[in-house]
Design a protein around this motif. Structure first.
Motif, PDB file in Angstrom:
ATOM      1  N   ASP A 179       0.830  -1.115   0.071  1.00  0.00           N
ATOM      2  CA  ASP A 179       0.058   0.003   0.056  1.00  0.00           C
ATOM      3  C   ASP A 179       0.905   1.231   0.022  1.00  0.00           C
ATOM      4  O   ASP A 179       0.624   2.248  -0.573  1.00  0.00           O
ATOM      5  N   LYS A 182       2.599   1.663  -3.480  1.00  0.00           N
ATOM      6  CA  LYS A 182       1.519   1.977  -4.297  1.00  0.00           C
ATOM      7  C   LYS A 182       1.306   3.466  -4.213  1.00  0.00           C
ATOM      8  O   LYS A 182       1.350   4.259  -5.173  1.00  0.00           O
ATOM      9  N   ASP A 183       1.034   4.146  -2.961  1.00  0.00           N
ATOM     10  CA  ASP A 183       0.759   5.423  -2.689  1.00  0.00           C
ATOM     11  C   ASP A 183       2.104   6.354  -3.393  1.00  0.00           C
ATOM     12  O   ASP A 183       1.966   7.348  -3.798  1.00  0.00           O
TER      13      ASP A 183
END
Length: 985
Positions: A179, A182-183
């Motif tokens: 996560d 990805k961000d």
């Protein structure tokens, strides 16, 4: 690989033992005993193979012993196949000879009765030849059998793995532990880069070791909604080795939807076309798996992308940090992907390993499971592979055996690297081992199609012991997916898997397991002498030269069983084949020349390949097949998809008695299929039916095809010449054929080109034929072409509840749409070329308004009964509930377009394109209520003038972010363009 080969051989060998020499065995002394001895020795060797396969990893002597066993196994297979081919050829010749008796005997192939009808000298010659070869092979095999005692192999009876019963594939789409990555990546893709010198494009590398999840991370960002909204164009290309600039450039142009018919054979012209296509646009290009460190090559390749708009990005994935250094990437733009934590590896592992297990099982196995997951070393691919392995291990003892396996302690770095994958591989049954390892013949990043791969497995004899080898192959493929040997699935909008890929590391494993058996060679010269190792059985040639002449003699022995020719230049490569071949190809089973640029197939060459089972000539420029193809009595699969120049198939195709799969989709010039196809009792699948004009007797008829009990239309099929159907009964027979199998994609072509508008009369109305051709309701895409009826409103049209795509092409004369707005799943509708329709209104939306003296009412058309309600009472009705893309082209008579104020119209509409609709006066008001994002209007004189002169239409479309009129951007991303940007047409 010898283990799998032995299992492949035993069934036919047992058959030949009991069948071949039942009659007249005394003609050749001792043959029966030799064959029986051969079988017994193979059975004895089979019992030690499981241990030998693992022991070879550390002991080169065992590896040599297995190589010898593999070689003699291939030779045995060749002898058996030569025998059966002689028998089959004799039977076919007898069946095609003039029959002395008026009564024709039913075609069958009793091997012995046929063989023993041969002349005495020929029969003796064949028997003596086979007997000599079998005796020689038996001596070799006995020597190999004696040597096995030197290696202290454990004797194990191979039985099918005891696996937990399961019916479901695990959804492993959830990504753990990425996560934050990805961000961070998305922020780099969207951020303002003016502080970095304003370079266009900005390059962002993701670097990390194999299996760490680089591609997965790039996919997460590529498909993110914020990223989708930020770029005009998004392109994904798999690169791998070698860095083929022309091939990569063409893949980019294809993704950009640039016309591939142009002459783009040279790198310079391809790069120039890319520059023109992306100039002034904000683009995202992903280059997956880059290895090249050649700065000069990279700089030349990157130049055209500098014409893109500010904010453009190139995202690359690579295992090598030197690649990022070569690209002069600023440090803040480099993403070094770290290993996953044990917690996340455990999450991936347990999701698969404990799938469909109860809580008690999980509690019992969790402790040893965490120790196994620890061996993943932070790599998600290893966690997925080991989880897939443990999913089928039933007991705690089975799990402990995996944990304590000696492979974890190997001193060989390569084996340690492959350890989790080797454990999964050795857990496979022999058939699945063989089928997996065969995939090493394909290039990296190859997208597999399931049925295509199964047909190749069949051609190698892996599935031949089953009455329904296709079903056996499907089960094998499913099991390989369950254990994560295939992944990276490409899906359509409904989640259906269209293609499969194999991770680079698993491809490396397949090559490691077949390093002496499979060979891949790059051919970058026009004339080259290929030196191929004697033991190579499967050869892949990667052509990059524009013109290549395949050598007549490639090796000294007839060892090749597969030949794949892959062309990086697509149709640009001019491949010249020799007129004939000799030993090297005589036992070839699989020949794949798909898209390799040939325009002529030498008859003498192809006629010599008597053992061939699989022939793929798709996407070539062949005008016809030589008659010698009909001599390939073992041929099971013939693929000629999209051979646009092919005008005829040989008349003698009735001699292809083993043909099971005929693929001719996209062969538009074929006027019919040869009559002999109706005699092919083994034929299972056909993807294109051609109804000939005037019931021409040299072509197979619908009635002939209907009588073929095993025949099913492919899931993607095309029916050409529906307009040649002469009666409703014939149309009903065709409809019955269409319902066989599982139709998903269907093309119904009535006429190959539009008829003259002035020459169509009432007698030409084909509505009754259309009505009779009721397809399966499971259809997901339907294309209707060249229909000359005045109405499309067949009863079955609105019963296609699964239909996602509808194309209506060259249907010039219909003047009323069916109520397509009632289709609940329709996402894309295209109508191309029509002159009869004047108005689009409530009828296509699914609602028609009628006026009477008593009241005005609206009728909602449904697939069952029409429902009448008072006007204003249909507010709950949604017309085209899922439609996203709508396109109208060449509708010269179309003047009006209306919606229905009392219903919700197209609530999901995303893209609307209108081309060459000269008479259309205005757009409907309901468009302002839709989430329309892209509007393209071209060569619509009245409509364009209305926008540019008075602007009164803007109220309907003022919310649309991107508007293009006559190839000029009027509005982009919500911003008005004062000086319209002229697009390259």
């Amino acid at each position: 690989m010898a283990e799998a080969l032995i299992f492949v051989l035993l069934d036919p060998l047992i058959s030949i033992t009991t069948e071949i020499l039942i009659q007249e065995v005394n003609l050749v002394k001792g043959v029966k005993e030799e064959v029986s001895s051969l079988k017994s020795t193979l059975v004895a060797i089979k019992d030690v193979l499981e241990g030998a396969e693992k022991k070879q990893l550390e002991d080169p002597r065992v590896r040599r012993w297995l190589d010898q066993l593999r070689d003699v196994s291939y030779d045995i297979d060749n002898v058996l196949d030569k025998w059966n081919t002689e028998i089959l050829t004799s039977e076919i010749q007898k069946q095609n000879a003039p029959a002395p008796a008026p009564k024709k005997r039913k075609v069958s192939f009793p091997l012995l009765s046929s063989f023993f009808s041969l002349s005495q000298p020929k029969k003796l010659g064949i028997l003596h030849e086979v007997a000599h070869e079998i005796k020689k092979l038996n001596e070799t095999l006995e020597t190999i059998d004696k040597e096995k005692h030197y290696y202290s192999f454990e004797t194990t009876k191979v039985v099918p793995n005891k696996r937990r019963e399961t019916t479901s594939l695990v959804d492993v789409s959830e990504v753990y532990g990425r996560d934050a990555d990805k961000d961070y990546l998305i922020s780099k893709l969207l951020c303002d880069t003016s502080g970095h010198g304003g370079k266009v494009p900005v390059i962002i590398p993701i670097a990390g070791m194999g299996g760490i999840g680089k591609t997965t991370l790039a996919q997460l960002a590529f498909n993110d909604e914020k990223v989708l909204a930020n770029f005009d164009e998004r392109v994904w290309v798999c690169v791998s080795e070698p860095f083929d600039e022309i091939g990569i450039a063409k893949a980019i142009l294809e993704a950009l939807r640039v016309d591939s018919c142009q002459n783009l054979n040279r790198l310079e012209s391809s790069l120039q076309r890319i520059r023109e296509s992306i100039e002034g646009k904000k683009f995202l290009l992903v280059l997956d798996d880059v290895w090249t460190e050649d700065r000069e090559v990279w700089e030349q390749f990157i130049q055209p992308f500098r014409s893109g708009a500010a904010g453009s990005r190139i995202l690359i994935t690579t295992r090598k940090h030197k690649v990022a250094t070569m690209m002069d990437v600023p440090t803040p733009m480099l993403i070094n992907l770290e290993l996953l934590s044990e917690e996340y590896c455990w999450s991936i592992f347990s999701q698969l390993a404990f799938f469909e297990r109860n809580g008690e099982d999980r509690q019992q196995l969790e402790e040893v499971g965490k120790k196994i997951a620890h061996k993943c070393k932070g790599l998600p691919l290893q966690a997925k592979t080991l989880g897939g392995l443990m999913r089928f291990k039933e007991t705690k003892r089975d799990w402990e055996d995996v944990l304590s396996d000696q492979i974890w302690e190997s001193h060989d770095e390569k084996i340690k690297h492959f350890a989790p994958f080797l454990l999964s591989y050795y857990d496979l049954p022999p058939l699945e081992k063989r089928c997996f390892s065969y995939c090493s013949v394909f290039p990296k990043d190859y997208e597999f199609r399931r049925d295509e791969l199964i047909e190749m497995w069949m051609s190698q004899g892996y599935l031949s012991s089953d009455e329904n080898p296709e079903n056996r192959g499907q089960n094998c493929f499913k099991n390989l997916i369950m254990q994560s040997f295939f992944q990276d699935f490409r899906k359509d909008g409904d989640g259906n898997i269209l293609g499969y890929k194999m991770h680079d590391i698993l491809h490396d494993l397949a090559q490691f397991l077949t390093k002496n058996e499979c060979s891949t060679m790059e051919v970058d010269e026009e004339n080259i002498l290929l030196h191929i190792a004697e033991k190579v059985r499967h050869l892949t040639l990667l052509f990059t030269a524009h013109r290549v002449e395949l050598p007549t003699l490639m090796l000294d022995e007839g060892n090749l069983r597969s030949l794949f020719i892959f062309n990086s230049n697509l149709s640009a490569c001019d491949l010249r084949l020799p007129h004939q071949t000799s030993g090297p190809l005589r036992y070839l089973r699989t020949l794949n020349m798909r898209n390799c640029g040939i325009s002529w197939l030498p008859g003498k060459l192809i006629g010599q390949l008597r053992h061939l089972r699989y022939l793929d000539l798709s996407l070539t420029m062949l005008e016809e097949l030589p008659n010698e193809v009909c001599d390939l009595c073992n041929l099971q699969t013939l693929r000629l998809e999209f051979c646009h120049a092919c005008e005829r198939l040989p008349e003698g195709m009735g001699r292809l008695v083993n043909l099971r799969h005929l693929h001719v989709l996209g062969c538009y010039k074929l006027k019919g299929l040869p009559k002999g196809i109706g005699r092919l009792t083994q034929l299972r699948t056909l993807d294109r039916v051609v109804i000939p004009e005037n019931n021409h007797e040299e072509y197979v008829s619908v009635g002939d095809l209907e009588k073929m009990n095993h025949l099913q239309l492919e899931s993607a099929a095309e029916i050409n010449g529906c307009g040649n159907l002469k009666s409703l009964s014939e149309a009903e027979k065709l409809a019955g054929l269409m319902k066989r199998g599982n139709q998903v994609h269907l093309i119904l072509e009535f006429h190959s080109r539009s008829l003259s508008y002035e020459t169509v009369s009432k007698e030409d109305d084909e509505f009754d034929i259309l009505e009779a051709l009721q397809p399966r309701q499971s259809l997901k895409s339907l294309s209707i072409r060249g229909y000359v009826g005045a109405s499309l409103s067949s009863k079955w049209m609105t019963s296609l509840h699964n239909l996602v795509l509808l194309l209506i092409w060259d249907c010039e004369f219909f003047d009323t749409f069916p109520p397509l707005g009632r289709l609940p799943s329709l996402k894309e509708l295209v109508t191309d070329r029509n002159r009869g329709l004047r108005k689009i209104g409530g009828e296509v939306m699914g609602i028609t308004t009628t006026t009477s003296s008593a009241s005005t009412s609206s009728r909602i058309s449904s697939s069952d009964d029409d429902i009448n309600v008072e006007k204003g009472g249909v507010h709950g009705f949604i017309s085209f509930p899922k439609l996203k893309q709508l396109c109208f082209r060449d509708m010269r008579g179309w003047e009006e377009w209306e919606g229905c104020e009392s219903a919700t119209n197209m609530p999901c509409l995303h893209s609307l394109s209108i081309y060459r609709c000269d008479s259309l006066k205005s757009l409907p008001e309901f468009l302002k209520e839709t989430p329309l994002q892209h509007l393209h209007i071209d060569e619509c004189r009245i409509l364009s003038e209305s926008f540019l002169r008075s602007g009164k239409e803007w109220a309907h479309i003022s919310h649309v972010p991107t508007i293009q009129i006559d190839y000029k951007y009027v509005k982009r991303d919500g911003n008005w363009i004062e000086t319209p940007y002229e697009l390259d047409s």
